[in-house]
Design a protein around this motif. Structure first.
Motif, PDB file in Angstrom:
ATOM      1  N   MET A   1       0.830  -1.208   0.000  1.00 11.36           N
ATOM      2  CA  MET A   1       0.000   0.000   0.000  1.00 11.36           C
ATOM      3  C   MET A   1       0.866   1.262   0.000  1.00 11.36           C
ATOM      4  SD  MET A   1      -3.061  -1.094  -0.254  1.00 11.36           S
ATOM      5  CE  MET A   1      -2.378  -2.515  -1.139  1.00 11.36           C
ATOM      6  N   THR A   2       1.989   1.209   0.701  1.00  9.35           N
ATOM      7  CA  THR A   2       2.907   2.354   0.692  1.00  9.35           C
ATOM      8  C   THR A   2       3.404   2.618  -0.717  1.00  9.35           C
ATOM      9  OG1 THR A   2       3.618   1.961   2.974  1.00  9.35           O
ATOM     10  CG2 THR A   2       5.116   3.207   1.571  1.00  9.35           C
ATOM     11  N   TYR A   3       3.771   1.563  -1.410  1.00  9.78           N
ATOM     12  CA  TYR A   3       4.273   1.703  -2.779  1.00  9.78           C
ATOM     13  C   TYR A   3       3.199   2.273  -3.698  1.00  9.78           C
ATOM     14  CZ  TYR A   3       6.277   0.462  -7.305  1.00  9.78           C
ATOM     15  OH  TYR A   3       6.765   0.498  -8.596  1.00  9.78           O
ATOM     16  N   LEU A   4       2.006   1.687  -3.666  1.00  7.29           N
ATOM     17  CA  LEU A   4       0.933   2.153  -4.547  1.00  7.29           C
ATOM     18  C   LEU A   4       0.580   3.611  -4.264  1.00  7.29           C
ATOM     19  CD1 LEU A   4      -1.452  -0.927  -4.672  1.00  7.29           C
ATOM     20  CD2 LEU A   4      -0.329   0.148  -6.634  1.00  7.29           C
ATOM     21  N   ASN A   5       0.513   3.988  -3.004  1.00  3.32           N
ATOM     22  CA  ASN A   5       0.182   5.375  -2.683  1.00  3.32           C
ATOM     23  C   ASN A   5       1.288   6.330  -3.100  1.00  3.32           C
ATOM     24  OD1 ASN A   5      -2.513   5.797  -1.142  1.00  3.32           O
ATOM     25  ND2 ASN A   5      -1.731   3.845  -0.383  1.00  3.32           N
ATOM     26  N   GLY A   6       2.531   5.858  -3.057  1.00  5.39           N
ATOM     27  CA  GLY A   6       3.628   6.676  -3.566  1.00  5.39           C
ATOM     28  C   GLY A   6       3.525   6.937  -5.052  1.00  5.39           C
ATOM     29  N   MET A   7       2.886   5.998  -5.778  1.00  4.30           N
ATOM     30  CA  MET A   7       2.733   6.145  -7.226  1.00  4.30           C
ATOM     31  C   MET A   7       1.764   7.266  -7.604  1.00  4.30           C
ATOM     32  SD  MET A   7       4.765   3.946  -8.682  1.00  4.30           S
ATOM     33  CE  MET A   7       4.154   3.560 -10.309  1.00  4.30           C
ATOM     34  N   LYS A   8       0.993   7.749  -6.628  1.00  7.19           N
ATOM     35  CA  LYS A   8       0.055   8.843  -6.928  1.00  7.19           C
ATOM     36  C   LYS A   8       0.779  10.079  -7.451  1.00  7.19           C
ATOM     37  CE  LYS A   8      -3.381   7.428  -3.469  1.00  7.19           C
ATOM     38  NZ  LYS A   8      -4.006   7.751  -2.161  1.00  7.19           N
ATOM     39  N   ARG A   9       2.017  10.256  -7.033  1.00  7.41           N
ATOM     40  CA  ARG A   9       2.756  11.448  -7.456  1.00  7.41           C
ATOM     41  C   ARG A   9       3.058  11.430  -8.952  1.00  7.41           C
ATOM     42  NH1 ARG A   9       9.104  11.146  -5.887  1.00  7.41           N
ATOM     43  NH2 ARG A   9       9.640   9.232  -7.004  1.00  7.41           N
ATOM     44  N   ASN A  10       2.925  10.269  -9.587  1.00  8.94           N
ATOM     45  CA  ASN A  10       3.217  10.149 -11.012  1.00  8.94           C
ATOM     46  C   ASN A  10       1.995  10.330 -11.900  1.00  8.94           C
ATOM     47  OD1 ASN A  10       5.909   9.509 -10.337  1.00  8.94           O
ATOM     48  ND2 ASN A  10       5.383   7.350 -10.074  1.00  8.94           N
ATOM     49  N   VAL A  11       0.819  10.482 -11.279  1.00  9.93           N
ATOM     50  CA  VAL A  11      -0.411  10.643 -12.062  1.00  9.93           C
ATOM     51  C   VAL A  11      -0.510  12.085 -12.550  1.00  9.93           C
ATOM     52  CG1 VAL A  11      -2.926  10.518 -12.019  1.00  9.93           C
ATOM     53  CG2 VAL A  11      -1.571   8.812 -10.774  1.00  9.93           C
ATOM     54  N   GLN A  12      -0.713  12.257 -13.856  1.00  7.66           N
ATOM     55  CA  GLN A  12      -0.775  13.589 -14.453  1.00  7.66           C
ATOM     56  C   GLN A  12      -2.197  14.078 -14.689  1.00  7.66           C
ATOM     57  OE1 GLN A  12       2.246  14.055 -17.752  1.00  7.66           O
ATOM     58  NE2 GLN A  12       2.385  11.841 -17.470  1.00  7.66           N
ATOM     59  N   ASN A  13      -3.144  13.165 -14.899  1.00  9.30           N
ATOM     60  CA  ASN A  13      -4.519  13.543 -15.240  1.00  9.30           C
ATOM     61  C   ASN A  13      -4.549  14.538 -16.404  1.00  9.30           C
ATOM     62  OD1 ASN A  13      -6.055  11.963 -13.397  1.00  9.30           O
ATOM     63  ND2 ASN A  13      -5.395  13.312 -11.743  1.00  9.30           N
ATOM     64  N   ASP A  14      -3.799  14.182 -17.458  1.00  8.65           N
ATOM     65  CA  ASP A  14      -3.718  15.059 -18.623  1.00  8.65           C
ATOM     66  C   ASP A  14      -4.815  14.775 -19.637  1.00  8.65           C
ATOM     67  OD1 ASP A  14      -2.626  12.567 -19.112  1.00  8.65           O
ATOM     68  OD2 ASP A  14      -0.836  13.305 -20.124  1.00  8.65           O
ATOM     69  N   ILE A  15      -4.937  13.531 -20.027  1.00 10.97           N
ATOM     70  CA  ILE A  15      -5.998  13.072 -20.930  1.00 10.97           C
ATOM     71  C   ILE A  15      -6.497  11.739 -20.384  1.00 10.97           C
ATOM     72  CG2 ILE A  15      -5.123  14.236 -22.997  1.00 10.97           C
ATOM     73  CD1 ILE A  15      -3.911  11.547 -23.866  1.00 10.97           C
ATOM     74  N   PRO A  16      -7.657  11.258 -20.840  1.00  9.64           N
ATOM     75  CA  PRO A  16      -8.161   9.978 -20.336  1.00  9.64           C
ATOM     76  C   PRO A  16      -7.228   8.803 -20.636  1.00  9.64           C
ATOM     77  CG  PRO A  16      -9.929  11.221 -21.363  1.00  9.64           C
ATOM     78  CD  PRO A  16      -8.660  11.948 -21.694  1.00  9.64           C
ATOM     79  N   ILE A  17      -7.348   7.777 -19.826  1.00  6.46           N
ATOM     80  CA  ILE A  17      -6.532   6.571 -19.988  1.00  6.46           C
ATOM     81  C   ILE A  17      -6.909   5.812 -21.252  1.00  6.46           C
ATOM     82  CG2 ILE A  17      -6.195   4.269 -19.015  1.00  6.46           C
ATOM     83  CD1 ILE A  17      -6.070   5.550 -16.254  1.00  6.46           C
ATOM     84  N   ILE A  18      -8.206   5.723 -21.551  1.00  3.28           N
ATOM     85  CA  ILE A  18      -8.634   5.064 -22.788  1.00  3.28           C
ATOM     86  C   ILE A  18      -8.434   6.017 -23.948  1.00  3.28           C
ATOM     87  CG2 ILE A  18     -10.625   4.190 -24.071  1.00  3.28           C
ATOM     88  CD1 ILE A  18     -11.669   2.950 -21.575  1.00  3.28           C
ATOM     89  N   GLY A  19      -7.784   5.522 -24.997  1.00  2.10           N
ATOM     90  CA  GLY A  19      -7.529   6.338 -26.175  1.00  2.10           C
ATOM     91  C   GLY A  19      -8.663   6.242 -27.181  1.00  2.10           C
ATOM     92  N   PRO A  20      -8.526   6.929 -28.314  1.00  2.00           N
ATOM     93  CA  PRO A  20      -9.536   6.840 -29.381  1.00  2.00           C
ATOM     94  C   PRO A  20      -9.381   5.527 -30.140  1.00  2.00           C
ATOM     95  CG  PRO A  20      -7.753   8.285 -30.059  1.00  2.00           C
ATOM     96  CD  PRO A  20      -7.451   7.890 -28.638  1.00  2.00           C
ATOM     97  N   TYR A  21     -10.471   4.839 -30.343  1.00  2.00           N
ATOM     98  CA  TYR A  21     -10.433   3.540 -31.005  1.00  2.00           C
ATOM     99  C   TYR A  21     -10.252   3.682 -32.515  1.00  2.00           C
ATOM    100  CZ  TYR A  21     -12.059   1.494 -26.620  1.00  2.00           C
ATOM    101  OH  TYR A  21     -12.163   1.097 -25.308  1.00  2.00           O
ATOM    102  N   GLY A  22      -9.586   2.697 -33.100  1.00  2.00           N
ATOM    103  CA  GLY A  22      -9.518   2.567 -34.545  1.00  2.00           C
ATOM    104  C   GLY A  22      -8.485   3.424 -35.244  1.00  2.00           C
ATOM    105  N   VAL A  23      -7.628   4.133 -34.495  1.00  2.00           N
ATOM    106  CA  VAL A  23      -6.654   5.015 -35.147  1.00  2.00           C
ATOM    107  C   VAL A  23      -5.241   4.840 -34.577  1.00  2.00           C
ATOM    108  CG1 VAL A  23      -8.297   6.770 -35.898  1.00  2.00           C
ATOM    109  CG2 VAL A  23      -7.338   6.905 -33.595  1.00  2.00           C
TER     110      VAL A  23
END
Length: 546
Positions: free
Chosen positions: A377-399
């Motif tokens: 849990m310590t490791y996973l919570n430390g990973m929060k600092r790497n989240v950018q929330n720039d664009i959605p995780i799912i990309g546009p399909y078919g391209v």
């Protein structure tokens, strides 16, 4: 091709494609993107069964030349198919039996005229001759292409990494995640003072008359096109076993003793992964770590290793907590991909989170196996600092476009959140393991993954997946408190979001069920301390102002 429920996957992709395009409305796709990423009749009409890639690689001129035999079955009668090859490489000729076939090129797509309409279920083999100098990667594995490097002793040190960039950057194939051959023979000729290590089992080494040796590797399983690899150096080899699984290691001679020490981590990793995720999926092909001149890549049964025999990620901890320095990041992460990405594969690169979120989560799984829940849990919570929330995780399909790189940390944090929504670790781990076993060597998409976990966990997860995968907002639990009255609600969430969350009132854990409407919780003690379980649920909290 993998034995799949691909028709269902294709239908589900169509259902979600409209939403994905809206989410990515400012991410323009070119005609070349569509040719690479879409499934049109020139691709859906045939199913690849087998490749035999037979080429030579000249380390001095950096020239590739040879052919790929492509065996395919006709699913819908057709006279034209699409095979992909980057346009900086030459198509020398394409043959069906003794007949030379006509073709046209558009960007990196090669449209081949088969000369006649082939009937359904017909099985044919074309031989695709090609040559040229492949793209040289400037910063592998973050960009794609070949690496022509030298070892400290001055020998050639060559490898390729092409995930996302495209396997067709160096060999002709149907370059789409949705179609994998059932098996493959990889024959690579290199100067006889070097060795080539590819995927699968070594079938033999042929001595050629031109001072080259041809290394023949057979892959007995379906394989992603971007996983097909060459690794060329004056390698030394050592062997081990885990239970009845062959462990083979190919490293530079000067690093042999370091490798023997560092690679001891493989056995406890395998023990952990098989406990939590099921048996190693490619036993027939064995497991290899192969030293490479770049950091690493999940090449199926021939994992690329370039972490320089250090703990962490080149000696660093991506979580910033210290926990990431207890283990070798590349060994653990890239091997995790054998289950997620190589065995279970996304139908479209837009769903690459299916590879990366689950594999990033395997890092925490390994930590929990070795050092316990709190460190995980310590490791996973430390990973929060790497989240950018720039664009959605799912990309546009078919391209042929991925979503945000948040698919790694944010995707893993979503899975950890679902674990704690479940509130039953036995159920969670049984479901997680059965997911990997029930979908081994198949093609899936978001809807298939979501439906499986919903069914087996008994939880409606639609809004959870929507929130973390299709928006750039993290749920905010807004609260206010006056004396014995505690009020709470969700904000910055998708419509209908009603994810439960745990809170501590003093030392007692309580589950609350917020919605977007204010709800009240009566407290027995107006001075009771309340803590929200933000270490188990990836959310933010905010005190509301009256």
């Amino acid at each position: 091709m993998k034995k799949t429920i691909f028709l269902l996957a294709f239908i589900c992709l169509a259902i979600f494609s409209a939403d994905a395009q809206l989410l990515h409305k400012n991410r323009n796709a070119s005609r070349a993107d569509s040719l690479r990423g879409s499934m049109r009749p020139e691709r859906t009409s045939f199913d690849v069964k087998y490749y035999h890639l037979n080429i030579s690689i000249d380390p001095y001129s950096k020239l590739i030349q040879g052919y790929n035999d492509i065996t395919f079955q006709i699913d819908e009668p057709t006279s034209k198919i699409q095979i992909d090859l980057f346009d900086n490489l030459s198509v020398d000729s394409i043959k069906l039996g003794d007949d030379h076939l006509d073709y046209k090129r558009e960007f990196n797509a090669v449209f081949i005229d088969l000369g006649k309409k082939l009937p359904e279920n017909d099985v044919e083999t074309i031989r695709f001759y090609y040559s040229g100098k492949p793209t040289i990667a400037k910063r592998a594995p973050w960009d794609g292409g070949f690496v022509f490097d030298k070892t400290p002793s001055g020998d050639h040190f060559i490898a390729v990494a092409c995930q996302g960039f495209g396997a067709s950057s160096w060999w002709p194939n149907k370059d789409h995640l949705s179609d994998e051959p059932d098996s493959m023979l990889i024959s690579i000729a290199v100067p006889n003072n070097l060795k080539n290590i590819s995927n699968g089992r070594l079938r033999g080494v042929d001595t050629l008359s031109n001072g080259y040796n041809r290394w023949n590797w057979f892959v007995n399983n379906p394989i992603n096109n971007y996983d097909v690899s060459v690794n060329i150096a004056d390698y030394v080899h050592f062997h081990d076993t885990y239970k009845d699984l062959d462990l083979d290691y190919w490293v530079l001679p000067e690093n042999l003793e370091k490798a023997k020490k560092q690679f001891k981590e493989v056995k406890p990793m395998m023990a952990c992964f098989e406990e939590k995720m099921g048996f190693y999926p490619f036993k027939e092909d064995g497991y290899k770590l192969v030293e490479t001149p770049y950091l690493g890549m999940e090449h199926q049964s021939a994992v690329a290793y370039g972490n320089k025999y250090q703990k962490g990620y080149l000696g660093n901890d991506l979580s910033g907590t210290g926990v990431g320095l207890k283990w070798d990041f590349i060994i653990i992460h890239e091997t995790g991909h054998e289950w997620f990405g190589n065995s279970i594969t996304a139908a479209d690169i837009a769903d690459m989170w299916i590879h990366e979120a689950f594999t990033t989560y395997t890092e925490a799984i390994y930590i929990e196996c070795r050092w316990g829940y709190e460190d995980a849990m310590t490791y996973l919570n430390g990973m929060k600092r790497n989240v950018q929330n720039d664009i959605p995780i799912i990309g546009p399909y078919g391209v042929n476009k991925e979503g945000s790189s948040d698919m790694y940390p944010k995707g893993a944090l979503m899975l950890n959140t679902i674990r704690h929504i479940t509130a039953d670790d036995e159920l969670w781990w049984n479901t997680f393991k059965n997911y990997t076993l029930d979908h081994k060597k198949t093609i899936v998409n978001r809807q298939i993954v979501q439906s499986y976990f919903e069914k087996h966990l008994g939880i409606d997860l639609r809004t959870v997946f929507d929130q973390y995968l299709t928006t750039t907002d993290i749920p905010v639990l807004e609260w206010k408190r006056k004396g014995k009255k505690y009020e709470y609600r969700w904000t910055r969430v998708v419509d209908g979001f009603d994810m439960p969350v745990d809170i501590l009132i003093g030392n007692e854990k309580t589950r609350i069920y917020p919605t977007t409407e204010w709800q009240k919780l009566k407290l027995d003690d107006k001075d009771a301390k309340i803590d929200v379980a933000t270490g188990q649920f990836y959310i933010f909290t905010k005190e509301a102002l009256d």
